[in-house]
Design a protein around this motif. Structure first.
Motif, PDB file in Angstrom:
ATOM      1  N   CYS A 131       0.825  -1.652  -0.144  1.00 31.84           N
ATOM      2  CA  CYS A 131      -0.430   0.078  -0.285  1.00 31.84           C
ATOM      3  C   CYS A 131       0.906   1.111   0.084  1.00 31.84           C
ATOM      4  N   LEU A 132       1.572   1.605   0.940  1.00 36.09           N
ATOM      5  CA  LEU A 132       2.673   2.295   0.537  1.00 36.09           C
ATOM      6  C   LEU A 132       3.516   2.691  -0.935  1.00 36.09           C
ATOM      7  N   THR A 133       4.049   1.341  -0.677  1.00 34.59           N
ATOM      8  CA  THR A 133       5.018   1.470  -1.678  1.00 34.59           C
ATOM      9  C   THR A 133       3.687   1.954  -3.056  1.00 34.59           C
ATOM     10  N   LYS A 134       2.244   2.237  -3.040  1.00 34.51           N
ATOM     11  CA  LYS A 134       1.805   2.041  -4.285  1.00 34.51           C
ATOM     12  C   LYS A 134       2.098   4.237  -4.402  1.00 34.51           C
ATOM     13  N   SER A 135       1.527   4.604  -2.247  1.00 31.07           N
ATOM     14  CA  SER A 135       1.280   5.359  -2.620  1.00 31.07           C
ATOM     15  C   SER A 135       2.220   6.513  -2.701  1.00 31.07           C
ATOM     16  N   LEU A 136       3.708   5.693  -2.736  1.00 31.59           N
ATOM     17  CA  LEU A 136       5.192   6.869  -3.140  1.00 31.59           C
ATOM     18  C   LEU A 136       4.820   6.822  -4.406  1.00 31.59           C
ATOM     19  N   LEU A 187       6.532  11.189  -4.895  1.00 35.58           N
ATOM     20  CA  LEU A 187       6.817  11.400  -3.820  1.00 35.58           C
ATOM     21  C   LEU A 187       8.028  10.631  -3.467  1.00 35.58           C
ATOM     22  N   GLU A 188       8.632  10.700  -2.827  1.00 38.15           N
ATOM     23  CA  GLU A 188      10.082   9.970  -2.111  1.00 38.15           C
ATOM     24  C   GLU A 188       9.528   9.930  -0.876  1.00 38.15           C
ATOM     25  N   SER A 189       8.885  10.845   0.132  1.00 38.16           N
ATOM     26  CA  SER A 189       8.263  10.753   1.269  1.00 38.16           C
ATOM     27  C   SER A 189       7.038  11.166   1.876  1.00 38.16           C
TER      28      SER A 189
END
Length: 314
Positions: free
Chosen positions: A107-112, A117-119
């Motif tokens: 989920c986080l990787t897809k959001s980034l 964004l890098e962060s």
């Protein structure tokens, strides 16, 4: 534009809600999902007016992808403060810690990737229920330590009781709550005062209660017909003050100083301009703000929690 300085991030008092950028959403939404050209125009206008805070989620359809594309096209990665959320698929309760961490990582990787964004400036659990899974919260805290997210918190689903669960975790830096003129529970139960005392960033959504606050009696769904008693009460404040109902409802929320940013769902540039014009009118008179806050301490949770609308009342 008023701002809250949050660890160096400038959080605008007016925030953009972007669920309509990726989905058809809202009980009173008659225009559907916002097209990309309109999204770009809204974000461009928001930047010109100093609006920095933007809220999204993996569960908001293509919202993250649309936002990422538009922000990159505007070269505004360093201007907008993006808040997105960790979302788990249904049935997460029965999955192992390893499976949950793998899902959270995906989920986080897809959001980034989608947001380019890098962060991520602000990363929230999409419900306080996820706190029941220690591995999920530990995952989020670890992402803050590694810098993939800068600040962490929770989007509260069920009201003050859910906020209380969150406040038991000292690492929580931000809370997002559903708050509007009909909902006096937050002051009554002391949540706003505690959040302010602890320096937690408070964000609110649902200032119009998904459009319910602005509906005519004839348009209310049958299961919410009882809500007219409370809508009529709010309308009396509008009539007596001479302030149109939509303006009253939004300026009331903007008058609550504990709230750092109010997320307003936008489905057109015209709607954005209308809401921003209301923001520019400033706060309500203090006595009117207090009167409204005290007038709705008896509103049923069923009315102010859309998750319960599908259930019979009482």
């Amino acid at each position: 534009m008023r701002f809250k300085d949050f660890h160096g991030l400038q959080i605008s008092r007016f925030g953009l809600g972007t669920v309509q950028f990726g989905l058809n959403y809202g009980i009173n939404n008659k225009t559907g999902q916002v097209g990309y050209d309109e999204v770009f125009a809204i974000l461009s206008s928001a930047r010109e007016r100093g609006i920095t805070f933007v809220d999204t989620s993996r569960f908001y359809g293509t919202s993250e992808e649309v936002l990422g594309k538009a922000i990159h096209q505007l070269h505004a990665e360093d201007f907008f403060v993006v808040c997105t959320k960790l979302d788990l698929e249904k049935g997460y309760e029965s999955r192992s810690d390893g499976e949950l961490c793998a899902e959270a990582e995906e989920c986080l990787t897809k959001s980034l990737d989608a947001l380019q964004l890098e962060s991520i400036p602000l990363y929230l659990l999409h419900t306080e229920d996820y706190l029941s899974k220690d591995s999920v919260w530990e995952f989020v805290k670890e992402q803050k330590r590694t810098g993939r997210v800068r600040h962490i918190g929770v989007s509260v689903a069920v009201g003050p009781a859910g906020a209380r669960l969150c406040l038991a975790h000292p690492e929580i830096e931000a809370l997002q709550i559903a708050y509007n003129a009909l909902d006096g529970r937050w002051q009554k139960e002391g949540i706003l005062a505690e959040v302010e005392q602890r320096g937690i960033l408070l964000i609110n959504r649902s200032s119009y209660l998904q459009g319910l606050l602005l509906m005519e009696r004839k348009d209310l769904p049958p299961n919410l017909a009882y809500g007219w008693e409370y809508l009529k009460r709010l309308s009396r404040f509008s009539e007596e003050s001479g302030i149109p109902l939509k303006e009253l409802a939004l300026r009331y929320v903007f008058s609550i100083d504990t709230i750092a940013s109010t997320i307003i769902g936008i489905d057109s540039r015209a709607q954005f301009d209308e809401n921003y014009a209301i923001y520019e009118k400033g706060k309500l008179p203090e006595d009117l703000t207090h009167a409204i806050a005290n007038a709705f301490t008896d509103t049923p949770e069923h009315l102010v929690n859309p998750a319960l609308w599908g259930r019979p009342f009482p």
